[in-house]
Design a protein around this motif. Structure first.
Motif, PDB file in Angstrom:
ATOM      1  N   LEU A   1       0.627  -1.168   0.126  1.00 46.04           N
ATOM      2  CA  LEU A   1       0.030   0.192   0.060  1.00 46.04           C
ATOM      3  C   LEU A   1       0.880   1.119  -0.030  1.00 46.04           C
ATOM      4  O   LEU A   1       0.471   2.425  -0.563  1.00 46.04           O
ATOM      5  CB  LEU A   1      -1.124  -0.073   1.396  1.00 46.04           C
ATOM      6  CG  LEU A   1      -2.114  -1.002   1.015  1.00 46.04           C
ATOM      7  CD1 LEU A   1      -2.921  -1.206   2.490  1.00 46.04           C
ATOM      8  CD2 LEU A   1      -3.204  -0.428   0.075  1.00 46.04           C
ATOM      9  N   SER A   2       1.933   1.200   0.586  1.00 43.90           N
ATOM     10  CA  SER A   2       2.828   2.287   0.751  1.00 43.90           C
ATOM     11  C   SER A   2       3.375   2.515  -0.871  1.00 43.90           C
ATOM     12  O   SER A   2       3.504   3.786  -1.346  1.00 43.90           O
ATOM     13  CB  SER A   2       4.018   2.295   1.522  1.00 43.90           C
ATOM     14  OG  SER A   2       3.620   2.071   3.174  1.00 43.90           O
ATOM     15  N   THR A   3       3.958   1.445  -1.324  1.00 54.62           N
ATOM     16  CA  THR A   3       4.130   1.515  -2.673  1.00 54.62           C
ATOM     17  C   THR A   3       3.353   2.217  -3.644  1.00 54.62           C
ATOM     18  O   THR A   3       3.662   2.951  -4.330  1.00 54.62           O
ATOM     19  CB  THR A   3       4.745   0.278  -3.259  1.00 54.62           C
ATOM     20  OG1 THR A   3       5.396  -0.387  -2.310  1.00 54.62           O
ATOM     21  CG2 THR A   3       5.320   0.180  -4.578  1.00 54.62           C
ATOM     22  N   VAL A   4       2.012   1.674  -3.395  1.00 57.62           N
ATOM     23  CA  VAL A   4       0.887   2.098  -4.216  1.00 57.62           C
ATOM     24  C   VAL A   4       0.805   3.549  -4.077  1.00 57.62           C
ATOM     25  O   VAL A   4       0.563   4.658  -5.082  1.00 57.62           O
ATOM     26  CB  VAL A   4      -0.238   1.247  -4.352  1.00 57.62           C
ATOM     27  CG1 VAL A   4      -1.568   1.903  -4.848  1.00 57.62           C
ATOM     28  CG2 VAL A   4      -0.310  -0.193  -4.696  1.00 57.62           C
ATOM     29  N   SER A   5       0.928   3.610  -2.654  1.00 58.33           N
ATOM     30  CA  SER A   5       0.591   5.341  -2.645  1.00 58.33           C
ATOM     31  C   SER A   5       1.843   6.159  -3.033  1.00 58.33           C
ATOM     32  O   SER A   5       1.583   7.359  -3.676  1.00 58.33           O
ATOM     33  CB  SER A   5       0.597   5.457  -0.804  1.00 58.33           C
ATOM     34  OG  SER A   5       0.527   6.733  -0.601  1.00 58.33           O
ATOM     35  N   SER A   6       3.137   5.730  -3.061  1.00 59.28           N
ATOM     36  CA  SER A   6       4.037   6.481  -3.642  1.00 59.28           C
ATOM     37  C   SER A   6       3.956   6.704  -5.059  1.00 59.28           C
ATOM     38  O   SER A   6       3.943   7.818  -5.734  1.00 59.28           O
ATOM     39  CB  SER A   6       5.279   5.620  -3.509  1.00 59.28           C
ATOM     40  OG  SER A   6       5.598   5.183  -2.241  1.00 59.28           O
TER      41      SER A   6
ATOM     42  N   VAL B   1      -6.256  11.809  -3.774  1.00 59.80           N
ATOM     43  CA  VAL B   1      -7.057  11.218  -2.693  1.00 59.80           C
ATOM     44  C   VAL B   1      -6.828   9.541  -2.543  1.00 59.80           C
ATOM     45  O   VAL B   1      -6.412   9.378  -1.526  1.00 59.80           O
ATOM     46  CB  VAL B   1      -8.347  11.545  -3.193  1.00 59.80           C
ATOM     47  CG1 VAL B   1      -9.492  10.769  -2.237  1.00 59.80           C
ATOM     48  CG2 VAL B   1      -8.824  13.161  -3.060  1.00 59.80           C
ATOM     49  N   ALA B   2      -6.582   9.140  -3.613  1.00 57.16           N
ATOM     50  CA  ALA B   2      -6.209   7.741  -3.541  1.00 57.16           C
ATOM     51  C   ALA B   2      -4.904   7.467  -3.082  1.00 57.16           C
ATOM     52  O   ALA B   2      -4.844   6.366  -2.059  1.00 57.16           O
ATOM     53  CB  ALA B   2      -6.234   7.139  -5.137  1.00 57.16           C
ATOM     54  N   ALA B   3      -3.978   8.217  -3.230  1.00 51.29           N
ATOM     55  CA  ALA B   3      -2.771   8.136  -2.325  1.00 51.29           C
ATOM     56  C   ALA B   3      -2.841   8.273  -0.981  1.00 51.29           C
ATOM     57  O   ALA B   3      -2.129   7.572  -0.354  1.00 51.29           O
ATOM     58  CB  ALA B   3      -1.585   9.317  -2.902  1.00 51.29           C
ATOM     59  N   LEU B   4      -3.636   9.193  -0.624  1.00 47.89           N
ATOM     60  CA  LEU B   4      -3.962   9.466   0.936  1.00 47.89           C
ATOM     61  C   LEU B   4      -4.678   8.385   1.609  1.00 47.89           C
ATOM     62  O   LEU B   4      -4.186   7.878   2.710  1.00 47.89           O
ATOM     63  CB  LEU B   4      -4.757  10.521   1.134  1.00 47.89           C
ATOM     64  CG  LEU B   4      -3.905  12.066   0.836  1.00 47.89           C
ATOM     65  CD1 LEU B   4      -4.721  13.127   0.983  1.00 47.89           C
ATOM     66  CD2 LEU B   4      -2.609  12.224   2.014  1.00 47.89           C
ATOM     67  N   LEU B   5      -5.537   7.682   0.836  1.00 44.60           N
ATOM     68  CA  LEU B   5      -6.214   6.712   1.280  1.00 44.60           C
ATOM     69  C   LEU B   5      -5.413   5.356   1.549  1.00 44.60           C
ATOM     70  O   LEU B   5      -5.547   4.831   2.711  1.00 44.60           O
ATOM     71  CB  LEU B   5      -7.463   6.329   0.228  1.00 44.60           C
ATOM     72  CG  LEU B   5      -8.666   6.958   0.754  1.00 44.60           C
ATOM     73  CD1 LEU B   5      -9.906   6.646  -0.413  1.00 44.60           C
ATOM     74  CD2 LEU B   5      -9.155   6.703   1.899  1.00 44.60           C
ATOM     75  N   THR B   6      -4.745   5.194   0.374  1.00 43.62           N
ATOM     76  CA  THR B   6      -3.866   3.900   0.580  1.00 43.62           C
ATOM     77  C   THR B   6      -2.882   4.045   1.467  1.00 43.62           C
ATOM     78  O   THR B   6      -2.489   3.233   2.356  1.00 43.62           O
ATOM     79  CB  THR B   6      -2.991   3.493  -0.912  1.00 43.62           C
ATOM     80  OG1 THR B   6      -2.575   4.941  -1.360  1.00 43.62           O
ATOM     81  CG2 THR B   6      -4.141   3.045  -1.747  1.00 43.62           C
TER      82      THR B   6
ATOM     83  N   ASP C   1       7.612   4.681   6.009  1.00 46.42           N
ATOM     84  CA  ASP C   1       8.197   5.827   5.721  1.00 46.42           C
ATOM     85  C   ASP C   1       9.400   5.497   4.702  1.00 46.42           C
ATOM     86  O   ASP C   1       9.706   6.251   3.913  1.00 46.42           O
ATOM     87  CB  ASP C   1       8.661   6.580   7.028  1.00 46.42           C
ATOM     88  CG  ASP C   1       7.869   7.721   7.551  1.00 46.42           C
ATOM     89  OD1 ASP C   1       6.728   7.725   6.877  1.00 46.42           O
ATOM     90  OD2 ASP C   1       8.069   8.018   8.400  1.00 46.42           O
ATOM     91  N   MET C   2       9.886   4.399   5.052  1.00 46.98           N
ATOM     92  CA  MET C   2      11.419   3.803   4.292  1.00 46.98           C
ATOM     93  C   MET C   2      10.861   3.670   2.971  1.00 46.98           C
ATOM     94  O   MET C   2      11.780   3.939   2.045  1.00 46.98           O
ATOM     95  CB  MET C   2      11.873   2.743   5.239  1.00 46.98           C
ATOM     96  CG  MET C   2      13.228   2.456   4.738  1.00 46.98           C
ATOM     97  SD  MET C   2      13.911   1.338   6.040  1.00 46.98           S
ATOM     98  CE  MET C   2      13.530  -0.119   5.549  1.00 46.98           C
TER      99      MET C   2
ATOM    100  N   ILE D   1       9.793   7.179  -3.772  1.00 48.58           N
ATOM    101  CA  ILE D   1       9.246   8.127  -4.457  1.00 48.58           C
ATOM    102  C   ILE D   1      10.466   8.774  -5.250  1.00 48.58           C
ATOM    103  O   ILE D   1      10.280   9.172  -6.489  1.00 48.58           O
ATOM    104  CB  ILE D   1       8.549   9.107  -3.282  1.00 48.58           C
ATOM    105  CG1 ILE D   1       7.315   8.692  -3.273  1.00 48.58           C
ATOM    106  CG2 ILE D   1       8.323  10.635  -4.111  1.00 48.58           C
ATOM    107  CD1 ILE D   1       6.344   9.651  -2.108  1.00 48.58           C
ATOM    108  N   PRO D   2      11.603   9.086  -4.381  1.00 47.75           N
ATOM    109  CA  PRO D   2      12.776   9.602  -5.337  1.00 47.75           C
ATOM    110  C   PRO D   2      13.191   8.743  -6.386  1.00 47.75           C
ATOM    111  O   PRO D   2      13.432   9.250  -7.502  1.00 47.75           O
ATOM    112  CB  PRO D   2      13.876   9.719  -4.376  1.00 47.75           C
ATOM    113  CG  PRO D   2      13.232   9.400  -2.823  1.00 47.75           C
ATOM    114  CD  PRO D   2      11.881   8.962  -3.085  1.00 47.75           C
TER     115      PRO D   2
END
Ligand SMILES: Nc1ncnc2c1ncn2[C@@H]1O[C@H](COP(=O)(O)OP(=O)(O)OP(=O)(O)O)[C@@H](O)[C@H]1O
Length: 616
Positions: A25-30, A74-79, A143-144, A150-151
């Protein structure tokens, strides 16, 4: 590093599903967080392509990318939210299981492990290191993922748009990260971060000690700055914090400056490249996008350093947790034997305590040999430090003997299995430990499946029912809550109730009445009379009057049994026991200003004082 991490990954494996979900989910959010940049690029491209003729701008396209950017955000925040939920649930479940397993493990290691130092270390591991795992899994892991992904995604996307400009961004980023990584991986840095963690934990632990020791602090008028251990811990924390600051300030400043000023690299190079190709509209669009994206790169990169520091801490903490789990537990027999009789035999037992730090052995018992018949009382008496408590502790396998055998009903205790041994032997210590729980729960520790009625019956026999009933919530009263504390004598009686409920066939008493006043002593003795009925009793006695009727008295001096027999036999021998008895009698009758030569007193005729033996 790999080995250090493997323990951590081992812990993380416990909740693989939730952690995978959190990372995915963090990856999808990224990925979704990158989408608005693509949308902006597309919008800018459309606007610039029709800069000369705005009427040609495809409004639908612009609306489409605008809506897409909003949806992606919005999807990024939700995931991200759902991912964080998963990581938190995983973290707390791991934390719970880890603490339970640590507690179970330390209960199985020999008592020799529980020295003052080891207990302090253990407290730090359970309180601090385990807590950090929660912080790592719940916050730093997601976070990691985002700080790395993201970068990477952004730079990958920029490379796809324009390799040269992307390289201009990449060089300072890689250089800054390399400078930082050198600090974290160098021997100097590793030692400094390890010392830092020690210093923080030491400061926390001594701070708690200071607060706990407040009565002594007040009585002796110790001021905060005179409380040396705490002061030393605080100074050492300050020193190590300054050392880390000195070590990190240059590389961190360089990294911070480089990563925060990527703009200053891209702008001149971009202008230079644009001036060489004035008509290249596509380049202008790409360059614009670089200008938009570049500042957004700094945030996750800076977060990476914070995550890196957290990772170092978690590795250190994990090493300590692993060290506790590596502590060998008491060896259990593969085919446990169950004794059918409950006599206790010490067969030429010799024992030495190991000093964990120096690895030296301190010999305490030599050739201790005795047989305590089932259903009878064997008393251990003798000068302080002779080894009486050690003998009693060895019966519970708190330590294993170096020579000789201890057996119950003919079965060596090592062959019984710890659980069976604990079921067979009950202990009533001088210093009773009560847990921060209800009175009922504290008594029920003797037998967790006992009914309420059985708990009350045990409390009545141990003469505690009366004072429990007077407490604000009776048996439901929590000890230590709302100012409810028990006196030493009341705590003793509660311990007797515990032992009564456990009803084990062998009972070890470390003279329970030693600190009680006359009123309490009478009540404790009443409880004890019920408790010892029909049991094999091994009683450590400091006041000889309490064991006069014991079937066997063993006089322990300097780790050896120097005399044995009944009270009368030992008195007739006129040895150490007789000397102790005389000392006991004169202490029991000593009064300020009394005439101690009074020959008419019973004690002086070799009889015990009237209140001497309440047990028999
Ligand atoms: N955990 C330990 N580690 C090292 N030495 C210990 C430990 N416990 C006790 N000793 C030492 O073993 C010796 C015997 O102690 P023990 O408590 O068995 O004597 P005791 O006869 O019960 O004394 P007392 O009557 O004062 O309670 C003492 O010298 C003591 O310092």
């Amino acid at each position: 590093m790999k080995a250090e991490m493997s323990g951590l990954l081992q812990i993380a494996k416990e909740k693989k599903g939730l952690l995978t979900a959190a990372s995915l989910l963090s990856t999808v959010s990224s990925l979704l967080q990158i989408a608005p940049f693509v949308a902006v690029y597309k919008i800018v491209e459309e606007l610039l392509l029709h800069a000369q003729s705005p009427a040609g701008i495809d409004r639908e396209l612009i609306t489409y990318w605008g809506v897409a950017a909003l949806v992606a955000l919005v999807a990024a925040l939700l995931t991200l939210y759902v991912g964080l939920m998963c990581s938190h649930v995983a973290a707390f479940q791991i934390l719970y299981q880890l603490r339970v397993r640590l507690a179970e493990h330390v209960a199985k290691v020999p008592m020799g492990y529980h020295t003052k130092t080891a207990t302090g270390e253990l407290k730090k591991v359970i309180e601090v290191s385990v807590e950090k795992i929660e912080k790592f899994i719940a916050h730093q892991l997601p976070d990691m993922v985002t700080a790395i992904l993201i970068p990477l995604l952004m730079i990958g996307y920029l490379f796809w748009l324009n390799g040269l400009l992307a390289l201009v961004l990449l060089v300072p980023v890689v250089f800054g990260l390399w400078v930082q990584a050198r600090i974290f991986t160098s021997e100097l840095g590793r030692n400094a971060f390890r010392d830092y963690q020690f210093a923080v934990e030491e400061m926390n632990a001594t701070g708690v000690e200071y607060v706990r020791g407040m009565p002594a602090v007040k009585i002796f008028g110790i001021k905060a700055d005179e409380f040396l251990t705490f002061q030393r811990a605080v100074s050492s924390y300050r020193d190590i914090a300054l050392r880390i600051t000195a070590l990190c300030k240059k590389p961190y400043s360089l990294f911070y400056v480089l990563v925060s000023s990527l703009f200053t690299f891209i702008v001149p190079i971009g202008i230079l490249l644009a001036s060489g190709q004035p008509g290249n509209q596509a380049f202008a669009i790409t360059f614009t996008l670089f200008l938009i994206i570049t500042p957004s790169l700094s945030v996750p990169l800076l977060r990476l350093i914070y995550v890196g520091g957290g990772l170092r801490e978690i590795i250190e903490g994990n090493k300590r947790i692993a060290a506790v789990f590596a502590e060998p537990i008491v060896a259990e027999p593969t085919a446990p034997r169950v004794p059918v009789a409950y006599d206790v035999a010490f067969d030429r037992v010799s024992f030495a305590y190991e000093n964990k730090e120096s690895k030296d052995y301190k010999p305490i018992l030599q050739n201790v040999d005795f047989f305590a018949k089932a259903g009878e009382m064997t008393a251990l008496v003798g000068p302080s430090g002779g080894g009486k408590s050690t003998i009693a502790n060895l019966l519970l396998r708190f330590w294993d003997v170096q020579e000789g055998t201890i057996s119950i009903g003919g079965v060596p205790i090592q062959e019984m299995g710890t659980e069976k041994l604990m079921d067979t032997v009950s202990f009533v210590f001088q210093d009773v430990h009560l847990f921060y729980d209800t009175i009922e729960a504290n008594i029920r520790m003797g037998n967790t499946s006992a009914s309420r009625e059985a708990v009350i019956a045990a409390a009545k026999t141990a003469c505690c029912h009366e004072f429990i009933e007077k407490l604000p919530l009776g048996y439901e009263t929590k000890i230590g809550e709302g100012g409810t504390y028990l006196s030493g004598g009341e705590a003793q009686r509660l311990a007797i109730a515990r032992a009564l409920l456990k009803n084990a066939p062998i009972l070890v008493l470390d003279e329970a009445t030693a600190y009680a006043d006359a009123e309490n002593e009478k009540k404790i003795q009443q409880g004890l009379i019920e408790l010892v009925k029909g049991k094999t009793v091994i009683m450590i006695a400091h006041r000889l009057s309490t064991i006069r009727a014991a079937e066997q008295i063993l006089v322990v001096n300097k780790g050896e049994i120097v005399e044995r027999g009944t009270h009368d036999e030992l008195r007739q021998r006129n040895g150490l026991y007789e000397k102790m008895w005389q000392a006991h009698v004169s202490a029991a009758t000593w009064k300020l200003g009394a005439n101690h030569t009074d020959a008419h007193k019973p004690e002086m005729r070799g009889e015990a004082p009237a209140n001497a033996s309440l047990l028999y």
